[in-house]
Scaffold this motif. Structure first.
Motif, PDB file in Angstrom:
ATOM      1  N   ASN A 139      -9.529  -2.628  39.951  1.00  0.00           N
ATOM      2  CA  ASN A 139     -10.880  -3.158  40.126  1.00  0.00           C
ATOM      3  C   ASN A 139     -11.899  -2.594  39.141  1.00  0.00           C
ATOM      4  OD1 ASN A 139     -10.194  -4.706  42.504  1.00  0.00           O
ATOM      5  ND2 ASN A 139     -10.058  -2.751  43.578  1.00  0.00           N
ATOM      6  N   LEU A 171      -4.048 -15.620  34.131  1.00  0.00           N
ATOM      7  CA  LEU A 171      -4.393 -16.941  34.649  1.00  0.00           C
ATOM      8  C   LEU A 171      -3.798 -18.043  33.779  1.00  0.00           C
ATOM      9  CD1 LEU A 171      -8.057 -16.279  35.794  1.00  0.00           C
ATOM     10  CD2 LEU A 171      -6.029 -16.624  37.249  1.00  0.00           C
ATOM     11  N   VAL A 193      -5.600  -9.349  41.644  1.00  0.00           N
ATOM     12  CA  VAL A 193      -7.033  -9.481  41.373  1.00  0.00           C
ATOM     13  C   VAL A 193      -7.300 -10.785  40.617  1.00  0.00           C
ATOM     14  CG1 VAL A 193      -8.971  -8.481  40.087  1.00  0.00           C
ATOM     15  CG2 VAL A 193      -7.502  -7.002  41.482  1.00  0.00           C
ATOM     16  N   LEU A 217      -5.791 -13.508  40.842  1.00  0.00           N
ATOM     17  CA  LEU A 217      -5.658 -14.650  41.748  1.00  0.00           C
ATOM     18  C   LEU A 217      -6.619 -14.590  42.930  1.00  0.00           C
ATOM     19  CD1 LEU A 217      -1.789 -14.952  41.686  1.00  0.00           C
ATOM     20  CD2 LEU A 217      -3.479 -16.318  40.441  1.00  0.00           C
ATOM     21  N   GLY A 218      -7.607 -13.680  42.855  1.00  0.00           N
ATOM     22  CA  GLY A 218      -8.631 -13.606  43.890  1.00  0.00           C
ATOM     23  C   GLY A 218      -8.320 -12.625  45.007  1.00  0.00           C
ATOM     24  N   ARG A 264      -7.586  -8.783  46.746  1.00  0.00           N
ATOM     25  CA  ARG A 264      -8.344  -7.539  46.782  1.00  0.00           C
ATOM     26  C   ARG A 264      -7.371  -6.371  46.762  1.00  0.00           C
ATOM     27  NH1 ARG A 264     -11.979  -6.654  51.862  1.00  0.00           N
ATOM     28  NH2 ARG A 264     -10.175  -5.514  52.585  1.00  0.00           N
TER      29      ARG A 264
END
Length: 182
Positions: free
Chosen positions: A116, A130, A151, A153-154, A156
């Motif tokens: 992150n 992506l 991360v 692909l959305g 957490r």
């Protein structure tokens, strides 16, 4: 460069304009009935910035100094050295990512960084992941590699309460897993 019997390329410009020697192609099962030939795999290192991961940290390590060494050794142990040609880039040290169209498979190694942190190289890695996803070709994320993919692909990623954990775990492969090149 060669590690074990695996042929590696680690020049800073893995573009399609460069001639490549490819290993003999063999068929491998991928997602049910679909077959895909595997030969040319990109190994992406994200081990860490030099400010956090000092050069020489793994000097003298029995398995080699980098994830490139570790991955090549495991591929040789699995008997895949004649089926794959690996290109290697280290985006955490500034290498550019080549076009996704140039590869049949991708591997992203582990990292000392949190997925992150949004470091510039992580953001470039996410962008590349992506694009890679759109190819529907095999990808294998190791530790930080699968965290960065999550991360992208959305998903957490959170730090574990007791802190980071580095270990090797045994996995049992299904029939499909045993038949797949990765």
């Amino acid at each position: 460069m060669s590690v074990g019997n695996v042929q590696l390329r680690s020049d800073r410009s893995c573009s399609s304009a460069h001639a490549r020697q490819r290993a003999p192609l063999r068929q491998h099962g991928v997602s049910g009935e679909r077959k895909r030939r595997m030969s040319h795999v990109l190994v992406i290192s994200i081990m860490g910035d030099e400010e956090v991961l000092p050069p020489g940290l793994f000097d003298g390590a029995p398995e080699g100094q980098t994830d490139r060494d570790w991955i090549a050794r495991r591929l040789t142990q699995a008997g895949l050295e004649r089926q794959l040609t690996l290109d290697y880039v280290d985006i955490s040290l500034g290498d550019a990512l080549p076009a996704v169209a140039d590869y049949d498979g991708g591997v992203m190694g582990g990292s000392i960084h949190n997925a992150n942190e949004q470091r510039p190289w992580q953001l470039r890695g996410i962008e590349w992941l992506l694009k890679w996803r759109d190819t529907r070709r095999p990808f294998f994320g190791i530790c930080g590699g699968h965290q960065l993919a999550a991360v992208a692909l959305g998903g957490r990623v959170e730090v574990m309460a007791p802190g980071p954990n580095a270990t090797t775990e045994r996995i049992d492969l299904s029939d499909a897993g045993r038949a797949h090149v990765l």
